[in-house]
Design an enzyme around this catalytic site. Structure first.
Site, PDB file in Angstrom:
ATOM      1  N   ASP A  62      50.775  49.067  43.463  1.00 61.88           N
ATOM      2  CA  ASP A  62      49.933  48.433  44.405  1.00 61.88           C
ATOM      3  C   ASP A  62      49.735  48.258  45.542  1.00 61.88           C
ATOM      4  O   ASP A  62      50.760  48.073  45.986  1.00 61.88           O
ATOM      5  CB  ASP A  62      49.137  46.721  43.739  1.00 61.88           C
ATOM      6  CG  ASP A  62      47.923  46.821  44.892  1.00 61.88           C
ATOM      7  OD1 ASP A  62      46.427  46.765  43.843  1.00 61.88           O
ATOM      8  OD2 ASP A  62      48.025  45.470  45.294  1.00 61.88           O
ATOM      9  N   ASP A  82      35.391  32.466  26.017  1.00 64.34           N
ATOM     10  CA  ASP A  82      35.162  31.808  26.888  1.00 64.34           C
ATOM     11  C   ASP A  82      34.524  32.463  28.339  1.00 64.34           C
ATOM     12  O   ASP A  82      34.048  32.039  29.344  1.00 64.34           O
ATOM     13  CB  ASP A  82      36.373  31.197  27.213  1.00 64.34           C
ATOM     14  CG  ASP A  82      37.160  32.630  27.707  1.00 64.34           C
ATOM     15  OD1 ASP A  82      36.927  33.381  27.500  1.00 64.34           O
ATOM     16  OD2 ASP A  82      38.302  31.827  28.400  1.00 64.34           O
ATOM     17  N   ASP A 104      36.394  39.863  24.803  1.00 61.01           N
ATOM     18  CA  ASP A 104      36.434  38.336  24.823  1.00 61.01           C
ATOM     19  C   ASP A 104      37.182  38.076  23.185  1.00 61.01           C
ATOM     20  O   ASP A 104      36.837  38.065  22.296  1.00 61.01           O
ATOM     21  CB  ASP A 104      35.791  37.849  25.457  1.00 61.01           C
ATOM     22  CG  ASP A 104      35.322  36.427  25.548  1.00 61.01           C
ATOM     23  OD1 ASP A 104      37.134  35.829  25.653  1.00 61.01           O
ATOM     24  OD2 ASP A 104      35.135  35.670  25.629  1.00 61.01           O
ATOM     25  N   GLU A 120      50.243  53.528  43.625  1.00 59.38           N
ATOM     26  CA  GLU A 120      48.708  53.699  44.602  1.00 59.38           C
ATOM     27  C   GLU A 120      49.015  54.431  46.266  1.00 59.38           C
ATOM     28  O   GLU A 120      49.849  53.559  46.804  1.00 59.38           O
ATOM     29  CB  GLU A 120      48.016  52.632  44.720  1.00 59.38           C
ATOM     30  CG  GLU A 120      46.527  52.609  45.489  1.00 59.38           C
ATOM     31  CD  GLU A 120      46.248  51.434  46.278  1.00 59.38           C
ATOM     32  OE1 GLU A 120      44.368  51.625  45.914  1.00 59.38           O
ATOM     33  OE2 GLU A 120      46.609  50.789  45.935  1.00 59.38           O
ATOM     34  N   ASP A 122      40.144  39.768  27.310  1.00 55.94           N
ATOM     35  CA  ASP A 122      41.957  38.762  27.125  1.00 55.94           C
ATOM     36  C   ASP A 122      42.701  39.508  25.988  1.00 55.94           C
ATOM     37  O   ASP A 122      42.243  40.641  25.581  1.00 55.94           O
ATOM     38  CB  ASP A 122      41.807  37.413  26.827  1.00 55.94           C
ATOM     39  CG  ASP A 122      41.172  37.550  25.579  1.00 55.94           C
ATOM     40  OD1 ASP A 122      41.267  38.522  24.604  1.00 55.94           O
ATOM     41  OD2 ASP A 122      39.545  36.243  24.967  1.00 55.94           O
ATOM     42  N   ASN A 135      38.251  34.759  22.599  1.00 56.79           N
ATOM     43  CA  ASN A 135      37.665  33.448  21.953  1.00 56.79           C
ATOM     44  C   ASN A 135      36.833  32.642  22.532  1.00 56.79           C
ATOM     45  O   ASN A 135      37.093  31.467  22.444  1.00 56.79           O
ATOM     46  CB  ASN A 135      39.550  32.454  22.629  1.00 56.79           C
ATOM     47  CG  ASN A 135      38.966  33.075  24.214  1.00 56.79           C
ATOM     48  OD1 ASN A 135      38.976  34.234  24.675  1.00 56.79           O
ATOM     49  ND2 ASN A 135      40.129  32.127  25.016  1.00 56.79           N
TER      50      ASN A 135
HETATM   51  C1  GLC Z   1      44.566  47.845  45.656  1.00 56.14           C
HETATM   52  C2  GLC Z   1      43.454  47.628  44.413  1.00 56.14           C
HETATM   53  C3  GLC Z   1      42.239  46.668  45.052  1.00 56.14           C
HETATM   54  C4  GLC Z   1      43.096  45.344  45.572  1.00 56.14           C
HETATM   55  C5  GLC Z   1      43.955  46.078  46.232  1.00 56.14           C
HETATM   56  C6  GLC Z   1      44.661  44.318  46.872  1.00 56.14           C
HETATM   57  O1  GLC Z   1      43.641  48.693  46.427  1.00 56.14           O
HETATM   58  O2  GLC Z   1      42.752  48.471  43.841  1.00 56.14           O
HETATM   59  O3  GLC Z   1      41.556  46.415  43.730  1.00 56.14           O
HETATM   60  O4  GLC Z   1      41.708  44.179  46.283  1.00 56.14           O
HETATM   61  O5  GLC Z   1      44.341  47.112  45.929  1.00 56.14           O
HETATM   62  O6  GLC Z   1      45.362  44.356  45.954  1.00 56.14           O
HETATM   63 CA    CA Z   2      38.602  34.659  26.411  1.00 61.40          CA
END
Ligand code: GLC
Ligand code: CA
Length: 555
Positions: A214, A40, A36, A280, A44, A38
């Site tokens: 993803d 919060d 982090d 993935e 980031d 800043n």
């Molecule tokens: C993938 C990601 C997971 C996410 C899911 C939906 O499996 O690794 O973190 O929740 O897709 O996008």
């Molecule tokens: Ca931050």
């Protein structure tokens, strides 16, 4: 015709030869929990920039950033609200520009998470799509009439709800594969495909060197929305009593043959920018030959995804036999010379060092960085960071609230593995000066600061292993041969490249010594899980060695 295929061959071979990722190491940064800047409480991009020197000293070649776009954060960025934007809590476009600049200066590439199977239900595209049946974006998502007062078919989301949500105003259902707050895009629609291409170009032009895709095997669904058939696997049928999703063969909602055409389009864009597509591939046991060798089966023709991210090492038993099986299966299924991704940790699963001993953690590190594969590390694994216990009431991840199946999933929440990096021993571990966005465990690991001082630390072991890969081309991209010794708990493999040969011998037994029948002098040892100053004639329990001398082990 011949000339054409010859040219194509030359072209694809040279493309692969120039691929920046060959022999390299990727490091996944869960941005919200890395650093982090800043105060919060949320990690980031500027925070990450301030830690680039650390990542350079670790030796990693590329970073995969968890999603950085605007998002309502129901699924912490995996629900995108604007693909060209940067989440204000994470930084700005200028910050991102600085990041690629500063990272590249240190020889580090930046990869992004590309989440296109679905958007957030707050994305303007979905709001438009939902607004009426005649909206031009209606077809950007998957809408259908029900069957009587039932959903259109039997598909289930990964979280085991019906895949369909009823929308009263239009009397139709929309489809979702994950949370219902994440409606699936209709990626068959050419307009949507065009938009995806635009998104890729936008980020490639901003210096991105690849994408982690993803849920890449979910992109295409059956155009006729047919019911999935019941499973014909006993093991899946058995699991379906607590997880109905397992009761189906997912023929029509994932692993669809039409993915190949879409992958080809993405691949062309990526290859034009020498960018990596790391997809993935979310499959369960036996699913269509593990989804046609995990979706990269078109690799030899240069049209599939480059590499596929699977969870074999995460879900199988960590043992000599277990690893041997995964390697053998991979070799049988995958085209030759496509490295298997080797990864033991990510943001969806309990960390390896939470569920395994310190000795096993060292063995896993050694395997990750010496076997023939493409290592993907997850922030914190290099210091043995453990999952924090995040009580339900403080939990951030909605998953356990929706899918609470104690009998089947002992530990289903994903918060524990997403907690802040331990940089030092100050109140908030050097991550922030305020309470982090997510609960964490102060004892979760020995900090980076302390481990840097200790020559025998896990962190220094990772550094050593990564630098060995850099120094020895056989480890980075050499051929691999597994040795069948018949000795239980022993894994031995050879890596070779031209005249360079390296042996890796790993003893997984917690009690037995294994004789190597040779004297390996300290000069012949590149590294060992146990520092070795005298000749090595046998491997102790849970000991592994990387050596240039041939071992010929017996019990
Ligand atoms: C993938 C990601 C997971 C996410 C899911 C939906 O499996 O690794 O973190 O929740 O897709 O996008
Ligand atoms: Ca931050």
């Amino acid at each position: 015709m011949y000339i054409k295929s010859f040219l194509f061959l030359i072209f694809s071979v040279s493309l692969y030869a120039n691929a920046w990722w060959e022999g390299k190491v990727v490091y996944q940064v869960y941005l919200r929990s890395f650093q982090d800047s800043n105060n919060d409480g949320i990690g980031d991009i500027p925070g990450l920039i301030s830690r680039l020197d650390y990542l350079q000293s670790l030796g990693v070649d590329a970073l995969w950033l968890s999603p950085i776009h605007k998002s309502p954060d129901y699924d912490f960025g995996y629900d995108v609200k604007g693909y060209f934007s940067i989440h204000p809590a994470l930084g700005t476009h200028q910050d991102f520009q600085q990041l690629t600049l500063q990272a590249n200066k240190r020889g580090i590439k930046i990869m992004m998470d590309l989440v296109i199977n679905h958007t957030s239900d707050q994305h303007p595209w979905f709001l438009a799509s939902k607004s009426s049946k005649s909206n031009p974006k209606r077809n950007w998502y998957i809408w259908s009439d029900g069957k009587g007062n039932q959903p259109p078919n039997n598909w289930r989301s990964r979280l085991d709800e019906s895949s369909w949500v009823y929308d009263e105003s239009s009397n139709q259902y929309y489809q979702h594969s994950f949370f219902k707050e994440q409606p699936d895009l209709n990626l068959r629609n050419p307009e949507v495909q065009k938009e995806i291409e635009k998104i890729m170009h936008f980020w490639l032009e901003r210096g991105v060197s690849g994408f982690r895709l993803d849920l890449a095997n979910y992109y295409m669904k059956d155009a006729g929305l047919r019911d999935n058939p019941a499973t014909n696997s006993w093991s899946k049928w058995f699991q379906s009593s607590v997880y109905a999703y397992m009761g189906q063969e997912h023929l029509y909602d994932k692993n669809h043959p039409d993915l190949a055409n879409f992958y080809r389009k993405l691949r062309t864009i990526a290859d034009n920018h020498n960018a990596l597509l790391l997809g993935e591939v979310d499959v369960d046991d036996g699913e269509q030959a593990i989804y046609a060798a995990r979706s990269v089966s078109n690799q030899t023709k240069g049209t599939g995804l480059h590499l596929s991210l699977h969870r074999d090492f995460i879900s199988n038993k960590f043992s000599a036999e277990g690893l041997e099986n995964i390697i053998t299966e991979h070799e049988a299924l995958m085209p030759r010379d496509i490295p298997m991704v080797v990864t033991f940790n990510n943001h969806d699963h309990q960390r390896f060092s939470t569920t395994h001993t310190a000795a096993e953690t060292r063995l896993a590190a050694l395997f990750t960085l010496t076997s023939k594969g493409f290592p993907v590390l997850y922030y914190g694994e290099e210091i043995g960071l453990k999952d924090a216990y995040v009580p339900q009431a403080l939990g951030k991840d909605p998953l356990p609230r929706i899918m609470w199946k104690p009998a089947y999933f002992a530990q289903i929440g994903r918060d524990g593995c997403r907690t802040p990096m331990h940089w030092d021993n100050t109140a908030y571990a050097g991550f922030s000066k305020v309470e982090p966005w997510i609960t964490f465990d102060k004892e979760g690991a020995v900090s980076v600061e302390e481990q840097e001082q200790d020559a025998k630390s896990l962190l220094n072991f990772y550094k050593k292993l990564i630098s060995l890969r850099k120094q020895h081309v056989a480890l980075a991209k050499g051929k691999q041969t597994l040795y069948k010794t018949g000795i239980k708990n022993l894994l031995i493999f050879k890596r070779e490249y031209k005249d360079q040969t390296i042996w890796v011998a790993m003893n997984f037994s917690p009690a037995n010594w294994i004789s190597l029948n040779t004297q390996i002098t300290p000069e012949n040892i590149l590294a060992s899980t146990h520092p070795q100053t005298t000749n090595l004639t046998e491997l102790g329990p849970m000991q592994a060695v990387i050596t240039t001398k041939i071992p010929s082990p017996t019990l």
